[in-house]
Design a protein around this motif. Structure first.
Motif, short mmCIF file in Angstrom:
data_model
loop_
_atom_site.label_atom_id
_atom_site.label_comp_id
_atom_site.label_asym_id
_atom_site.label_seq_id
_atom_site.Cartn_x
_atom_site.Cartn_y
_atom_site.Cartn_z
N ARG A 173 21.11 63.41 21.06
CA ARG A 173 21.52 63.97 22.16
C ARG A 173 21.66 63.03 23.31
O ARG A 173 22.57 63.11 24.06
N ARG A 174 20.69 62.30 23.29
CA ARG A 174 20.51 61.50 24.48
C ARG A 174 20.91 60.06 23.92
O ARG A 174 20.88 58.98 25.11
N ARG A 228 -0.09 66.54 20.54
CA ARG A 228 -0.04 66.88 21.93
C ARG A 228 1.36 66.27 22.77
O ARG A 228 1.25 66.01 23.80
N THR A 229 2.21 66.00 21.82
CA THR A 229 3.42 65.31 22.28
C THR A 229 4.47 66.31 22.32
O THR A 229 4.94 66.71 21.26
N SER A 230 5.24 66.45 23.17
CA SER A 230 6.72 67.21 23.05
C SER A 230 7.74 66.46 22.22
O SER A 230 7.69 65.31 22.29
N VAL A 231 8.73 67.15 21.70
CA VAL A 231 9.74 66.48 21.12
C VAL A 231 10.36 65.30 21.81
O VAL A 231 10.87 64.39 21.61
N PRO A 232 10.82 65.71 23.18
CA PRO A 232 11.54 64.76 23.94
C PRO A 232 10.72 63.36 24.09
O PRO A 232 11.17 62.25 24.15
N ARG A 233 9.30 63.77 24.32
CA ARG A 233 8.51 62.48 24.67
C ARG A 233 8.29 61.83 23.38
O ARG A 233 8.40 60.70 23.30
N THR A 234 8.25 62.35 22.34
CA THR A 234 8.25 61.49 20.81
C THR A 234 9.56 60.83 20.70
O THR A 234 9.49 59.67 20.46
N ALA A 235 10.66 61.49 21.21
CA ALA A 235 12.14 60.44 20.89
C ALA A 235 11.95 59.30 22.01
O ALA A 235 12.21 58.48 21.73
N ASP A 236 11.27 59.73 23.02
CA ASP A 236 11.23 58.50 24.11
C ASP A 236 10.38 57.37 23.45
O ASP A 236 10.73 56.24 23.55
N ALA A 272 12.37 55.41 21.03
CA ALA A 272 13.13 54.64 21.75
C ALA A 272 12.88 53.27 22.25
O ALA A 272 13.00 52.30 21.75
N VAL A 273 11.54 53.66 22.91
CA VAL A 273 10.84 52.37 23.62
C VAL A 273 10.36 51.42 22.25
O VAL A 273 10.83 50.04 22.49
N LEU A 274 9.95 51.97 21.18
CA LEU A 274 9.43 51.26 20.24
C LEU A 274 10.75 50.34 19.45
O LEU A 274 10.43 49.11 18.86
N ALA A 275 11.81 51.03 19.38
CA ALA A 275 13.11 50.52 18.84
C ALA A 275 13.76 49.60 19.89
O ALA A 275 15.10 49.07 19.16
N GLY A 276 13.62 49.55 20.78
CA GLY A 276 14.15 48.74 22.02
C GLY A 276 15.54 49.46 22.39
O GLY A 276 16.52 48.72 22.77
N LEU A 277 15.52 50.88 22.39
CA LEU A 277 16.76 51.75 22.75
C LEU A 277 16.42 52.41 23.98
O LEU A 277 15.28 52.47 24.55
#
Length: 210
Positions: free
Chosen positions: A22-23, A167-175, A178-183
């Motif tokens: 989605r993002r 303790r992490t929401s789905v959007p925060r897990t996606a974030d 993304a950071v770890l993958a350089g996206l």
């Protein structure tokens, strides 16, 4: 690039994959379960065991994902549970051998967290009852039986990188992925209600009747 999102059944793989799609403009979700359930339909019901044990499933997944990665310009996102190191080598490892940039992440959570998430899926039971089918209920029961095995195996080093999501929401897990993958993902500007409704729609679309 391919993002392979691993984790136990009910661990949030599909929701996270669709949140990233989605993002992240141009990205697509390619779900290997479609290959597996297609193979199941070819077999008599009594022979429908774990499709991941079929060499044809592993070979087919690699072939389809190789094609997607070669022909699609955007990121390919794969939500799929793999707990067998050999199966991992024959899918994720094989795609890497073919020269693809595969980033693998395992979503982990404590047992009670995953069980709660599986219970929250039960909103689909009414739909399954009305449809006169109970295969999806059997699939959920199978997921519970597999849980301890999944949580134990997926902590092994070969399934890194592990991300704890209790303790992490789905959007925060996606974030985090993304950071770890350089996206770079688009900002998450959804309100809480809209997020819940959208995630419910994703869940409904992925109820299995076969």
């Amino acid at each position: 690039m391919l993002l392979w999102i691993n984790g136990p059944f009910g661990g949030g793989k599909t929701q996270t994959a669709h949140e990233i799609r989605r993002r992240l403009p141009g990205s697509v979700v390619c779900d290997p379960e479609h290959v597996g359930f297609g193979l199941h339909r070819m077999l008599p019901p009594g022979l429908r065991e774990d499709f991941r044990d079929l060499a044809s499933w592993r070979q087919g997944v690699v072939e389809v994902l190789d094609l997607a990665l070669r022909k699609h310009d955007g990121v390919v996102i794969v939500p799929m549970t793999l707990t067998d190191p050999d199966h991992f080598a024959q899918t994720v490892g094989r795609l890497r051998e073919l020269g693809h940039d595969v980033r693998h992440f395992t979503l982990l959570a404590e047992r009670e967290t995953v069980l709660r998430r599986l219970r929250e899926r039960r909103f689909g039971r009414l739909l399954r009852f009305l449809a006169g089918k109970n295969a999806a209920l059997r699939h959920q029961s199978w997921a519970v039986r597999q849980l301890d095995h999944c949580l134990e195996r997926l902590r092994e080093p070969c399934f890194a990188e592990q991300l704890w999501t209790d303790r992490t929401s789905v959007p925060r897990t996606a974030d985090r992925i993304a950071v770890l993958a350089g996206l770079t993902l688009r900002p998450n500007n959804e309100g809480a209600l809209r997020t819940r409704l959208r995630q419910a729609r994703v869940g409904l679309r992925h109820i299995r009747f076969d």
